[in-house]
Design a protein around this motif. Sequence first.
Motif, PDB file in Angstrom:
ATOM      1  N   ALA A  11     -26.885 -80.203   1.642  1.00 11.26           N
ATOM      2  CA  ALA A  11     -25.730 -79.559   1.011  1.00 11.26           C
ATOM      3  C   ALA A  11     -24.716 -79.123   2.055  1.00 11.26           C
ATOM      4  N   VAL A  12     -25.195 -78.653   3.199  1.00  4.54           N
ATOM      5  CA  VAL A  12     -24.293 -78.278   4.293  1.00  4.54           C
ATOM      6  C   VAL A  12     -23.507 -79.497   4.758  1.00  4.54           C
ATOM      7  N   PHE A  13     -24.225 -80.577   5.049  1.00  2.83           N
ATOM      8  CA  PHE A  13     -23.575 -81.793   5.534  1.00  2.83           C
ATOM      9  C   PHE A  13     -22.595 -82.349   4.504  1.00  2.83           C
ATOM     10  N   ASP A  14     -22.993 -82.388   3.237  1.00  7.13           N
ATOM     11  CA  ASP A  14     -22.125 -82.950   2.204  1.00  7.13           C
ATOM     12  C   ASP A  14     -20.838 -82.156   2.061  1.00  7.13           C
ATOM     13  N   LEU A  15     -20.915 -80.834   2.241  1.00  6.00           N
ATOM     14  CA  LEU A  15     -19.699 -80.026   2.170  1.00  6.00           C
ATOM     15  C   LEU A  15     -18.742 -80.399   3.289  1.00  6.00           C
ATOM     16  N   TYR A  16     -19.259 -80.553   4.519  1.00  3.59           N
ATOM     17  CA  TYR A  16     -18.411 -80.984   5.630  1.00  3.59           C
ATOM     18  C   TYR A  16     -17.837 -82.375   5.366  1.00  3.59           C
ATOM     19  N   ALA A  17     -18.645 -83.261   4.788  1.00  5.90           N
ATOM     20  CA  ALA A  17     -18.186 -84.626   4.521  1.00  5.90           C
ATOM     21  C   ALA A  17     -17.073 -84.639   3.478  1.00  5.90           C
ATOM     22  N   GLU A  18     -17.289 -83.960   2.355  1.00  5.65           N
ATOM     23  CA  GLU A  18     -16.291 -83.946   1.285  1.00  5.65           C
ATOM     24  C   GLU A  18     -15.026 -83.227   1.723  1.00  5.65           C
TER      25      GLU A  18
END
Length: 272
Positions: free
Chosen positions: A171-178
């Motif tokens: 979830a942390v990584f996906d937030l940075y990605a989006e």
Amino acid sequence: MSETEGHADESRLVTDFSGDVSLDEFRLDGTVQTTLTKGEEEELVLSAYRERNDEVFPRVLDLHVEEGATIADVTYGKGVFWKNVDFGQYDVYASDLSAEKSPSGYPVDCRNLPYEDDFLDVVVLDPPYAEGFFRKNEDMLAGGDSSHSQFRENYSNGEVLDTRGSKYHQAVFDLYAEAGIEAQRVLKNDGTLIVKTQDEVSANTQELTHVQITNFYESKLGMYTKDLFVVVRSNRPAVSGMNRQVHARKNHSYFLVYELDGTPTNTLESNI
């Protein structure tokens, strides 16, 4: 706007910017903040500092952002980064997911910004970088037991974040990605993305977040990683509930500087 309105009126979450919301509501005024001394301004900019974020961030701007640039801090929080920046040097906009922390009073998700395509010179992104802020149960959110209360005060609105199905460090990584994808949309072709992050150990697994997001920004978004700043804490990290240490405790974080018009250089494949 009252504190109650800021939290309770979820319908004000800015998701459709075709309405009556003016971008001027996100612009910070020209008030001159406390600035660094002349001697500090002329120091050689280094890649690592044992200083506070508000002391390092102005150096990042000095080195990588031209005077007069249009900047949006899309995770403004309490505005800590800007304490030693002269707002008169830039055209600065600011927003946050928390209505209380967003200068306009509107809660804005960094994954859905109120700016047109190719509008900004610079985006500043500093979302929560610990998986403890992405748990489904509000009682389990990081900082609820006061062990990381200051961290929670700066990075959380006290509510469970919408992870769009992701869990834990993913979830942390996906937030940075989006958020990176959205930053690419609103930035000009030669725009700059300044990201703050910290690595973490999640589920007893080493997660080098700054490497993961760099690989994504370069391989998927075509960005060039122009610079990296290491910020070392001046105090010792708190320790609680640890029986046996198996990973070094994190006491440093990063400012990463990405450019849209460069050539990716950190996704090389070996010829061996």
